[in-house]
Design an enzyme around this catalytic site. Structure first.
Site, PDB file in Angstrom:
ATOM      1  N   GLU A 119      -6.028  -1.379   4.231  1.00 18.61           N
ATOM      2  CA  GLU A 119      -6.016  -1.154   2.781  1.00 18.61           C
ATOM      3  C   GLU A 119      -7.333  -0.485   2.399  1.00 18.61           C
ATOM      4  O   GLU A 119      -7.427   0.729   2.349  1.00 18.61           O
ATOM      5  CB  GLU A 119      -5.798  -2.477   2.038  1.00 18.61           C
ATOM      6  CG  GLU A 119      -5.425  -2.277   0.592  1.00 18.61           C
ATOM      7  CD  GLU A 119      -4.835  -3.548  -0.023  1.00 18.61           C
ATOM      8  OE1 GLU A 119      -4.737  -3.578  -1.256  1.00 18.61           O
ATOM      9  OE2 GLU A 119      -4.484  -4.493   0.718  1.00 18.61           O
ATOM     10  N   GLU A 131     -10.402 -13.499  -1.122  1.00 16.84           N
ATOM     11  CA  GLU A 131      -9.500 -12.899  -2.110  1.00 16.84           C
ATOM     12  C   GLU A 131      -8.614 -13.960  -2.753  1.00 16.84           C
ATOM     13  O   GLU A 131      -8.377 -13.942  -3.958  1.00 16.84           O
ATOM     14  CB  GLU A 131      -8.635 -11.821  -1.456  1.00 16.84           C
ATOM     15  CG  GLU A 131      -7.723 -11.127  -2.445  1.00 16.84           C
ATOM     16  CD  GLU A 131      -6.932  -9.993  -1.821  1.00 16.84           C
ATOM     17  OE1 GLU A 131      -6.420  -9.164  -2.580  1.00 16.84           O
ATOM     18  OE2 GLU A 131      -6.827  -9.947  -0.580  1.00 16.84           O
TER      19      GLU A 131
END
Length: 726
Positions: A456, A724
């Site tokens: 990502e 996260e």
């Protein structure tokens, strides 16, 4: 005594290679006396401008207002400051312009005749002669893909991952290097090695992007070497069809894939008398130059080295532990290996419950480096065109015996000036702050990313706007975000919609509240941190287009209840199997619509745009009224009745019944055992919403909570960056 302790041009000490037609100057005063204030200043740029004595206490971002600056020219400047005690201080500095305009490029884009085919990183080579005393020499360079320049066998500069990550087809930066001391009398060899990087390599996860993140880019370099001799004569060496090209020893390279280097393929190609007759002629690449600008933000550099410990995992893997989750690569040193033997490392962030290295969260990102030995003397391998997010590395293969001394991690990030620090009596809070700093270092590799390890590593706008206020406290990030906002403007759709990742390498059309709203929130927070009006001026049109886009959504221009929204992402009140929290998405969207319209109203006032200020004042009031009509009952109950709904209503100034809403928020947290349930959009403002409304004690209870979910939970589990997920 009065002294000027720091003098900067465009946030930098004596910068070279700036493109600004009106650069700005800043300084800091120091004095042995108390209550000292600047009363006036004089700014002079030698031969170009004299401000005269300006009666003003301003010492930050004073704009140049002299004659037109010329390209590739050094200018000396001086500031003289007067204080309220009658004392005077002076300090000199310089800045140096770059090419200033794309029209001034004489070089041609060049590359290998193989183009983007295969996995090989090409080398481009040229030889030139310098037979006079060199007064100064500058290289101006950029690439499609990544590049590294060598001059007479030595790397030029200490930047890494150049030219960085931008919307390559619309916005591309070039770098300036001082190579005066690297030019030899006689023959010289200049070389450029290219890697696919963000531009040409795989980025994102959409199948159609797997052949390259940008459609119209071919691996290529653009470079000019400008030499000024002591006798006043000049010479230029530029990329053109006279250059030669061949495959480098890098046989695989990618942001996700890592790098494979075969040292058996090395030659003495940097020698002047190297026979390159069997090399291919470089080809001219048909690509534009009108979108190329000088480097604006701080470059990426190696900023720290960390040594590991070595241990044997339960499954008998040899694991390096660097003690800190970091972003960069591993420098490997080996002696006495046999030609063709292989070194292989695989990087990861965590160990599994059994103590073995865990790669599952990386998805398709290999995070692997491989080196084939040429054999003989000591060999040192450092990757060039990739980076990894890791704390641990598995030593898959290594010739003979090895120890931790064979390895060192080199930490990489945008080399911004550290400006903020925090320390208290609570070691857990101190570790939390360190985790924030390391999280910022790892995710500020030229763009503000969501993560640095899996497949990502993208500039999500939601992450950027949520963190910008903190980022500006920790590091001087004004130029970092100014550069990133240029890509926001470049990638904004004609409709005004802003993609969810910038640079946009997805098929994403954007438009989610709390994400695309970053185009307004980020410039405003940078202005608040640094008083920098320029970032507001440069992005005002983008902000207006975004606001107009939102107003066109749905039947009611003051209510945002249509379109796709991420919502309160990763909130803990989400239903099972969902990443989106329970707070109604139209409530969140309208709340952010009000918030960013209110910011746009303030920006209009700061910029002296009276007509726009009046317009956005009216729009802001109408959105607030519509929010209350749609989402708040006459008795003050908020639709959804979630923590985030109350947080946004309170922090964004939308709550008519502040006491009732703040009490409800406080009770929700208390009833949940002093625990939060907020996600991406509620969490940044949670403690502010509490403390601003009389519940500071609850805010501290949240901060000091160590049970799941909490900020300190990950700290108690050994985290060295911010997770996260809660």
């Amino acid at each position: 005594m009065l002294k000027i302790s720091e003098l900067k041009c465009e946030y930098a000490n004596n910068p070279i290679g700036i493109d600004y037609k009106n650069p700005r100057f800043s300084w800091i005063l120091k004095s042995d006396n108390k209550d000292v204030m600047q009363t006036a200043y004089v700014l002079t740029v030698e031969g170009m401008w004299d401000s005269g004595k300006v009666e003003d206490d301003c010492s930050h971002l004073i704009k140049y207002n002299g004659n037109k600056l010329q390209p590739c020219t050094r200018y000396n400047y001086k500031v003289t400051v007067y204080d309220n005690n009658g004392e005077v201080a002076e300090k000199d500095g310089f800045f140096e312009t770059s090419l200033m305009s794309h029209d001034n490029w004489q070089a041609r884009w060049i590359g290998s005749p193989k183009g983007n085919s295969g996995t090989v990183s090409p080398i481009l080579r040229n030889v030139f002669t310098s037979d006079k005393e060199v007064k100064s020499a500058r290289i101006y360079a950029t690439s499609m893909g990544l590049y590294e320049i060598t001059l007479n066998g030595s790397k030029v500069g200490d930047y890494v991952l150049t030219p960085g990550f931008t919307s390559f087809e619309k916005h591309l930066q070039y770098q300036t290097y001082d190579v005066t001391d690297m030019i030899k009398n006689g023959g010289n060899t200049i070389g450029i090695m290219l890697g696919k990087g963000w531009c040409i390599g795989t980025l994102g996860w959409e199948p159609w992007r797997q052949g390259g993140a940008f459609n119209n880019c071919t691996l290529a370099a653009l470079m000019e070497l400008h030499i000024t001799y002591a006798d006043g004569s000049t010479e230029k060496v530029v990329t053109d069809s006279s250059w030669k090209t061949y495959d480098s020893p890098i046989i695989l390279s990618g942001i996700y894939e890592g790098e494979t280097y075969d040292a058996r393929l090395e030659t003495n190609w940097t020698d002047v008398d190297f026979d390159d007759s069997r090399w291919d002629d470089a080809v001219i690449v048909d690509f534009k130059k009108d979108h190329i600008v000088a480097q604006e933000n701080e470059p990426c550099r190696v900023t720290e080295e960390i040594k590991p410990t070595l241990f044997r995992a339960p499954n008998l893997d040899n694991i390096l532990d660097f003690g800190q989750n970091l972003v960069g690569w591993i420098k490997v040193t080996v002696k006495g290996g046999i030609r063709g033997q292989r070194i292989e490392l695989r990087h990861a962030e965590i160990l599994d419950k059994d103590g073995n290295i865990y790669f599952g969260n990386l998805r398709t990102a290999a995070q692997k480096t491989v080196y084939y030995l040429k054999g003989g003397d000591e060999e040192i391998f450092i990757p060039r065109f990739t980076f990894q997010g890791f704390r641990y590395a598995r030593v898959v293969a290594f010739p003979g015996d090895f120890s931790a001394d064979n390895f060192v991690a080199q930490v990489i990030h945008s080399d911004m000036e550290r400006t903020g620090n925090f320390e208290c009596s609570n070691p857990l809070i101190n570790q939390l702050f360190k985790n924030v700093i390391w999280g910022q270092r790892g995710n500020f590799v030229d763009v503000p990313t969501d993560c640095p390890q899996r497949d990502e590593r993208l500039g999500w706008t939601g992450d950027a706007q949520a963190f910008v206020r903190t980022a500006a406290s920790n590091y001087n990030s004004a130029k970092f975000y100014s550069k990133w906002m240029r890509d926001v403007c470049c990638d904004q759709a004609e409709s005004g919609s802003v993609p969810h990742v910038i640079p946009n390498v997805l098929t994403d059309v954007g438009g989610s509240s709390g994400w695309s709203d970053g185009c307004i929130i980020v410039p405003w927070e940078i202005y608040r941190a640094y008083g920098d009006k320029q970032i507001l001026e440069e992005n005002f049109e983008c902000m207006v287009k975004w606001n107009n886009f939102v107003r066109r959504q749905g039947a009611n221009e003051f209510l945002w209840n249509t379109g796709f929204h991420f919502g309160d992402w990763l909130a803990l009140d989400a239903s099972e199997g969902s990443y989106t929290g329970a707070t109604p998405k139209d409530l969140i969207a309208t709340a952010y619509f009000a918030y960013t319209t209110g910011i746009l109203m303030k920006i209009s006032k700061v910029l002296g745009k009276d007509k726009e200020y009046a317009e956005y004042t009216t729009i802001y009031k109408n959105i607030c009224n519509e929010f209350r009509r749609e989402f708040v009952t006459p008795n003050g109950r908020i639709l959804g009745d979630t923590q985030t709904a109350h947080v946004l209503s309170l922090f964004f100034g939308l709550a008519d019944h502040k006491e009732k809403s703040s009490l409800a928020l406080n009770e929700m947290i208390k009833e949940n055992g002093n625990r939060l349930k907020t996600g991406f959009l509620g969490t940044p403002y949670l403690c502010h919403a509490l403390s601003d409304n009389g519940y500071s004690e609850t805010a501290y209870d949240l901060l000091l909570q160590t049970d799941y979910p909490s900020w300190l939970y990950s700290v108690t589990k050994g985290a060295t960056t911010i997770w996260e997920h809660w």
